[in-house]
Every structure is written in structure tokens, then in C-alpha cells.
Design an enzyme around this catalytic site. Sequence first.
Site, PDB file in Angstrom:
ATOM      1  N   ASP A  41       0.845  -1.207   0.000  1.00 17.54           N
ATOM      2  CA  ASP A  41       0.000   0.000   0.000  1.00 17.54           C
ATOM      3  C   ASP A  41       0.876   1.250   0.000  1.00 17.54           C
ATOM      4  O   ASP A  41       2.032   1.222   0.442  1.00 17.54           O
ATOM      5  CB  ASP A  41      -0.910   0.015   1.236  1.00 17.54           C
ATOM      6  CG  ASP A  41      -2.211   0.782   1.010  1.00 17.54           C
ATOM      7  OD1 ASP A  41      -3.274   0.117   0.865  1.00 17.54           O
ATOM      8  OD2 ASP A  41      -2.182   2.029   0.987  1.00 17.54           O
ATOM      9  N   CYS A  67       4.360   0.796  -1.326  1.00 18.04           N
ATOM     10  CA  CYS A  67       4.469   0.880  -2.781  1.00 18.04           C
ATOM     11  C   CYS A  67       3.348   1.744  -3.341  1.00 18.04           C
ATOM     12  O   CYS A  67       2.180   1.542  -3.016  1.00 18.04           O
ATOM     13  CB  CYS A  67       4.383  -0.533  -3.381  1.00 18.04           C
ATOM     14  SG  CYS A  67       4.310  -0.578  -5.184  1.00 18.04           S
ATOM     15  N   ASP A  68       3.723   2.685  -4.172  1.00 22.42           N
ATOM     16  CA  ASP A  68       2.741   3.453  -4.935  1.00 22.42           C
ATOM     17  C   ASP A  68       2.600   2.740  -6.287  1.00 22.42           C
ATOM     18  O   ASP A  68       3.537   2.745  -7.095  1.00 22.42           O
ATOM     19  CB  ASP A  68       3.270   4.887  -5.112  1.00 22.42           C
ATOM     20  CG  ASP A  68       2.348   5.747  -5.968  1.00 22.42           C
ATOM     21  OD1 ASP A  68       1.457   5.197  -6.640  1.00 22.42           O
ATOM     22  OD2 ASP A  68       2.532   6.976  -5.965  1.00 22.42           O
ATOM     23  N   SER A 144     -14.947  -3.686 -11.554  1.00 22.85           N
ATOM     24  CA  SER A 144     -16.087  -3.067 -10.850  1.00 22.85           C
ATOM     25  C   SER A 144     -17.318  -3.241 -11.727  1.00 22.85           C
ATOM     26  O   SER A 144     -17.193  -3.466 -12.942  1.00 22.85           O
ATOM     27  CB  SER A 144     -15.797  -1.577 -10.653  1.00 22.85           C
ATOM     28  OG  SER A 144     -16.985  -0.856 -10.388  1.00 22.85           O
ATOM     29  N   TYR A 157     -13.251   6.460 -14.413  1.00 16.51           N
ATOM     30  CA  TYR A 157     -13.260   5.275 -13.542  1.00 16.51           C
ATOM     31  C   TYR A 157     -13.859   4.076 -14.301  1.00 16.51           C
ATOM     32  O   TYR A 157     -13.281   2.995 -14.311  1.00 16.51           O
ATOM     33  CB  TYR A 157     -14.062   5.586 -12.273  1.00 16.51           C
ATOM     34  CG  TYR A 157     -14.088   4.473 -11.258  1.00 16.51           C
ATOM     35  CD1 TYR A 157     -12.984   4.196 -10.458  1.00 16.51           C
ATOM     36  CD2 TYR A 157     -15.238   3.705 -11.077  1.00 16.51           C
ATOM     37  CE1 TYR A 157     -13.021   3.178  -9.511  1.00 16.51           C
ATOM     38  CE2 TYR A 157     -15.282   2.696 -10.139  1.00 16.51           C
ATOM     39  CZ  TYR A 157     -14.175   2.425  -9.355  1.00 16.51           C
ATOM     40  OH  TYR A 157     -14.217   1.415  -8.422  1.00 16.51           O
ATOM     41  N   CYS A 158     -15.011   4.303 -14.976  1.00 15.95           N
ATOM     42  CA  CYS A 158     -15.639   3.219 -15.759  1.00 15.95           C
ATOM     43  C   CYS A 158     -14.652   2.679 -16.801  1.00 15.95           C
ATOM     44  O   CYS A 158     -14.497   1.465 -16.951  1.00 15.95           O
ATOM     45  CB  CYS A 158     -16.888   3.722 -16.489  1.00 15.95           C
ATOM     46  SG  CYS A 158     -18.288   4.029 -15.425  1.00 15.95           S
ATOM     47  N   SER A 160     -11.369   2.786 -16.853  1.00 15.90           N
ATOM     48  CA  SER A 160     -10.228   2.054 -16.282  1.00 15.90           C
ATOM     49  C   SER A 160     -10.665   0.667 -15.823  1.00 15.90           C
ATOM     50  O   SER A 160      -9.930  -0.310 -15.952  1.00 15.90           O
ATOM     51  CB  SER A 160      -9.600   2.844 -15.122  1.00 15.90           C
ATOM     52  OG  SER A 160     -10.455   2.872 -13.986  1.00 15.90           O
TER      53      SER A 160
HETATM   54  N1  LIG Z   1     -15.872   0.271  -2.580  1.00 18.09           N
HETATM   55  C1  LIG Z   1     -16.532   0.090  -3.728  1.00 18.09           C
HETATM   56  O1  LIG Z   1     -17.699   0.475  -3.871  1.00 18.09           O
HETATM   57  C2  LIG Z   1     -15.882  -0.617  -4.860  1.00 18.09           C
HETATM   58  C3  LIG Z   1     -14.523  -0.767  -4.951  1.00 18.09           C
HETATM   59  N2  LIG Z   1     -13.991  -1.372  -6.050  1.00 18.09           N
HETATM   60  C4  LIG Z   1     -12.554  -1.494  -6.195  1.00 18.09           C
HETATM   61  O2  LIG Z   1     -12.031  -2.231  -5.125  1.00 18.09           O
HETATM   62  C5  LIG Z   1     -10.700  -1.804  -4.887  1.00 18.09           C
HETATM   63  C6  LIG Z   1     -10.527  -1.458  -3.418  1.00 18.09           C
HETATM   64  O3  LIG Z   1     -11.385  -0.384  -3.138  1.00 18.09           O
HETATM   65  P1  LIG Z   1     -11.837   0.032  -1.672  1.00 18.09           P
HETATM   66  O4  LIG Z   1     -11.318  -0.897  -0.681  1.00 18.09           O
HETATM   67  O5  LIG Z   1     -13.278   0.261  -1.766  1.00 18.09           O
HETATM   68  O6  LIG Z   1     -11.119   1.444  -1.567  1.00 18.09           O
HETATM   69  P2  LIG Z   1     -10.464   2.163  -0.308  1.00 18.09           P
HETATM   70  O7  LIG Z   1     -10.329   3.575  -0.736  1.00 18.09           O
HETATM   71  O8  LIG Z   1     -11.230   1.861   0.913  1.00 18.09           O
HETATM   72  O9  LIG Z   1      -9.022   1.463  -0.185  1.00 18.09           O
HETATM   73  C7  LIG Z   1      -8.072   1.606  -1.192  1.00 18.09           C
HETATM   74  C8  LIG Z   1      -6.708   1.250  -0.680  1.00 18.09           C
HETATM   75  O10 LIG Z   1      -5.787   1.441  -1.757  1.00 18.09           O
HETATM   76  C9  LIG Z   1      -4.688   2.205  -1.302  1.00 18.09           C
HETATM   77  N3  LIG Z   1      -4.108   2.975  -2.393  1.00 18.09           N
HETATM   78  C10 LIG Z   1      -4.601   4.106  -2.958  1.00 18.09           C
HETATM   79  N4  LIG Z   1      -3.752   4.571  -3.883  1.00 18.09           N
HETATM   80  C11 LIG Z   1      -2.709   3.706  -3.921  1.00 18.09           C
HETATM   81  C12 LIG Z   1      -1.516   3.652  -4.675  1.00 18.09           C
HETATM   82  N5  LIG Z   1      -1.194   4.603  -5.561  1.00 18.09           N
HETATM   83  N6  LIG Z   1      -0.655   2.631  -4.458  1.00 18.09           N
HETATM   84  C13 LIG Z   1      -0.951   1.692  -3.527  1.00 18.09           C
HETATM   85  N7  LIG Z   1      -2.052   1.695  -2.779  1.00 18.09           N
HETATM   86  C14 LIG Z   1      -2.936   2.692  -2.977  1.00 18.09           C
HETATM   87  C15 LIG Z   1      -5.260   3.086  -0.203  1.00 18.09           C
HETATM   88  O11 LIG Z   1      -4.243   3.571   0.658  1.00 18.09           O
HETATM   89  C16 LIG Z   1      -6.236   2.141   0.473  1.00 18.09           C
HETATM   90  O12 LIG Z   1      -5.606   1.375   1.478  1.00 18.09           O
HETATM   91  C17 LIG Z   1     -10.435  -0.643  -5.831  1.00 18.09           C
HETATM   92  O13 LIG Z   1      -9.784  -1.116  -6.984  1.00 18.09           O
HETATM   93  C18 LIG Z   1     -11.829  -0.171  -6.184  1.00 18.09           C
HETATM   94  O14 LIG Z   1     -11.882   0.479  -7.420  1.00 18.09           O
HETATM   95  C19 LIG Z   1     -14.755  -1.884  -7.060  1.00 18.09           C
HETATM   96  C20 LIG Z   1     -16.094  -1.772  -7.003  1.00 18.09           C
HETATM   97  C21 LIG Z   1     -16.785  -1.152  -5.907  1.00 18.09           C
HETATM   98  C1  LIG Z   2     -22.701   1.288 -11.620  1.00 18.32           C
HETATM   99  C2  LIG Z   2     -21.430   1.766 -11.017  1.00 18.32           C
HETATM  100  C3  LIG Z   2     -21.130   1.166  -9.689  1.00 18.32           C
HETATM  101  C4  LIG Z   2     -19.712   1.416  -9.383  1.00 18.32           C
HETATM  102  C5  LIG Z   2     -19.194   0.724  -8.199  1.00 18.32           C
HETATM  103  C6  LIG Z   2     -17.841   1.275  -7.866  1.00 18.32           C
HETATM  104  O1  LIG Z   2     -16.825   0.740  -8.283  1.00 18.32           O
HETATM  105  C7  LIG Z   2     -17.756   2.442  -7.082  1.00 18.32           C
HETATM  106  C8  LIG Z   2     -18.816   3.158  -6.744  1.00 18.32           C
HETATM  107  C9  LIG Z   2     -18.689   4.317  -5.976  1.00 18.32           C
HETATM  108  C10 LIG Z   2     -19.695   5.151  -5.761  1.00 18.32           C
HETATM  109  C11 LIG Z   2     -20.940   5.221  -6.524  1.00 18.32           C
HETATM  110  C12 LIG Z   2     -21.892   4.244  -6.155  1.00 18.32           C
HETATM  111  C13 LIG Z   2     -22.871   3.962  -6.933  1.00 18.32           C
HETATM  112  C14 LIG Z   2     -23.169   4.634  -8.178  1.00 18.32           C
HETATM  113  C15 LIG Z   2     -24.128   3.866  -8.895  1.00 18.32           C
HETATM  114  C16 LIG Z   2     -24.814   4.241  -9.896  1.00 18.32           C
HETATM  115  C17 LIG Z   2     -24.799   5.502 -10.523  1.00 18.32           C
HETATM  116  C18 LIG Z   2     -25.717   5.371 -11.679  1.00 18.32           C
HETATM  117  C19 LIG Z   2     -25.688   6.591 -12.469  1.00 18.32           C
HETATM  118  C20 LIG Z   2     -26.464   6.476 -13.723  1.00 18.32           C
HETATM  119  O2  LIG Z   2     -26.461   7.451 -14.461  1.00 18.32           O
HETATM  120  O3  LIG Z   2     -27.030   5.416 -14.020  1.00 18.32           O
END
Ligand SMILES: NC(=O)C1=CN([C@@H]2O[C@H](COP(=O)(O)OP(=O)(O)OC[C@H]3O[C@@H](n4cnc5c(N)ncnc54)[C@H](O)[C@@H]3O)[C@@H](O)[C@H]2O)C=CC1
Ligand SMILES: CCCCCC(=O)/C=C/C=C\C/C=C\C/C=C\CCCC(=O)O
Length: 273
Positions: A41, A67-68, A144, A157-158, A160
Site C-alpha cells: 500500500d 508501494c505506490d 467493478s 473510472y468506468c 479504467s
Molecule cells: N468500494 C466500492 O464500492 C468498490 C470498490 N472497487 C474497487 O475495489 C478496490 C478497493 O477499493 P476500496 O477498498 O473500496 O477502496 P479504499 O479507498 O477503501 O481502499 C483503497 C486502498 O488502496 C490504497 N491505495 C490508494 N492509492 C494507492 C496507490 N497509488 N498505491 C498503492 N495503494 C494505494 C489506499 O491507501 C487504500 O488502502 C479498488 O480497486 C476499487 O476500485 C470496485 C467496485 C466497488
Molecule cells: C454502476 C457503477 C457502480 C460502481 C461501483 C464502484 O466501483 C464504485 C462506486 C462508488 C460510488 C458510486 C456508487 C454507486 C453509483 C451507482 C450508480 C450511478 C448510476 C448513475 C447512472 O447514471 O445510471
Amino acid sequence: MTAQWEAKNKNCLITGAASGLGAAYAEALLKEGAKKVAVVDIDENTGQNFVAKLNETYKNAAIFVKCDVSKESEIENCFKTVVKEFGRVDVLINNAGIMSDLETTWRLATDINYQGLVSFTLKAVKHMRKDEGGAGGVIVNISSTAGLSKVNTFPIYCGSKAAVRYFTQSLAMPPFFEDTGIRVMALCPGATATKLVENLDKKVVDMKNSKMMEELFGNVHIQSVESTVAVMHKMLKDGNNGSIWLSNKDQPPYELTSHIDKFFTDVEELVSP
Ligand SMILES: NC(=O)C1=CN([C@@H]2O[C@H](COP(=O)(O)OP(=O)(O)OC[C@H]3O[C@@H](n4cnc5c(N)ncnc54)[C@H](O)[C@@H]3O)[C@@H](O)[C@H]2O)C=CC1
Ligand SMILES: CCCCCC(=O)/C=C/C=C\C/C=C\C/C=C\CCCC(=O)O
């Protein structure tokens, strides 16, 4: 598919594992008997504290590596360090990711969500591949539901997350598993209760109006972290190479591969050379 896969005695590397979903995957793997977990992290303070907490229960099983994942030299050093410490890496979870679609941060977000994941994957494939002396392994790339949807408030984000899914499915094509003994899969969680879904007005495109924010996100089902950990568990255990899994609205694990393959079949004739 690898028969009877279990976490027992496996060495795991998880990016973005200091907090949120990555930390939950780390704890779950140790609970299931993993031998070692590298918590990778950018956040050193949170990561070191988390590792200290893990090691109270799982004696010396966890290490922290700063690590970044947007920086190639740091990824290189990190992977070398983990291989030196563990001898072998069996499981890579490419979890680090951010949502930050602002004019000033979208490039960094793309580097973290996609380029960093690609780099770790390539290093892990080189290390794990059986046809070059490795022991095989499992790589889970975190996409995601955003990688399956169109959302105009966070298009970067979508994009990526769709890239993560396409990369994973393309890499996994035969004879990848037959050659390497590596299963590479993608997990698509929906909105889940972590820091990522907080302060969304500071992370999305052109959404300064709080009423619009409320309309857009107010009724979204935010699932528990445990639901996504359950899907990770299922896919590590039973998922085929190239499979794509959904974790949404606290529903049980659902495999999406056939739906996505149908899309590919539908357009194949139009795009084939
Ligand atoms: N929480 C959600 O609604 C969803 C999350 N995800 C994905 O799941 C994964 C984890 O997300 P969460 O736990 O929700 O996020 P979070 O924000 O709670 O945790 C992310 C972690 O990644 C670390 N991080 C951020 N930038 C970094 C970098 N440059 N190098 C190394 N570490 C770094 C942060 O310090 C943190 O510990 C992400 O890829 C996110 O896109 C996917 C779908 C939904
Ligand atoms: C459908 C996208 C869900 C993405 C999940 C994710 O990785 C992170 C979400 C973070 C916050 C947003 C949460 C939900 C948003 C969901 C729907 C928005 C729909 C917008 C629309 O125009 O349909």
C-alpha cells in the site's frame, strides 16, 4: 480449473491492502490458512498498524511493503522484496484503486487502476509461469460494476475498470493456462461500504450540485465488505481461468463469464479481420 484449490500454505500479495476491501481479503486469506500475506500500500502508517494487528493473531504471517502502484520503479522493488521474503508468490490480488475523475487527477487514477495492475500482473506471470520453472498460481484483478456500465459522472473510472476486465479476459485466452498453470480472473464489485464511496462530490465529474448527487447516489444499495470477500473466496476456490465474477447488492457470488462471452460472440463477425 485447478482442482481443490485452498488458501492453506499459500503466499499472497495484495495491493491496496492497508484498508478497505484489500485489508478484508488479507485477513480472510490468513483466516483460511494462507502462509504469508504481503500488505502492499501507499499508506505506510495504516499498513504497518494493520500488519501489526494481523501478526497478533497470525504470528509473523504478514509483512507490509510500501508501494505506490502508479510508479513503475516502486512496483519493481516491491515485487522483488516480496519474492525475496516469501521465496514464492502463489496469489496476487491487484486491488489498489481509486475513484478520482477530476481534471487534475484522472491520469493518476488511470495509472493506479490500470497501468499498475498490468505491471504487477506481468511480473507475477513471469514469476509464476510453470513453463519457465514457476509453480503456477492465481491472479485476481479488481474491476467493478463500473466496468460493465455506462456512468457519465465517472466515465474515467468506468473506462479504467472496463480496461481491467478486457485485459484480464484477453490475457487469459488459451493456451495461457495450459502454458503457465496460472488462473487469471476478474472480480466486479458493485458499490461497497468503504472509504471509496465517501465524499463522492469530490471525486466525480461536474457534480457540484448536491441535489443531483443525492438524486444519483441516494438510493444506491451499498453492500457489505463481507459480501465481496465471499465472492473472492468462491472464485479463488472454484473460478476458472478467464472467469469474471459479480459481487453486487449483497447477493451470492454470480459468474458473469457467459454473459460477456455472448457479447463477444455477437460482435465477432463484425470485427473479425
Ligand atoms: N468500494 C466500492 O464500492 C468498490 C470498490 N472497487 C474497487 O475495489 C478496490 C478497493 O477499493 P476500496 O477498498 O473500496 O477502496 P479504499 O479507498 O477503501 O481502499 C483503497 C486502498 O488502496 C490504497 N491505495 C490508494 N492509492 C494507492 C496507490 N497509488 N498505491 C498503492 N495503494 C494505494 C489506499 O491507501 C487504500 O488502502 C479498488 O480497486 C476499487 O476500485 C470496485 C467496485 C466497488
Ligand atoms: C454502476 C457503477 C457502480 C460502481 C461501483 C464502484 O466501483 C464504485 C462506486 C462508488 C460510488 C458510486 C456508487 C454507486 C453509483 C451507482 C450508480 C450511478 C448510476 C448513475 C447512472 O447514471 O445510471
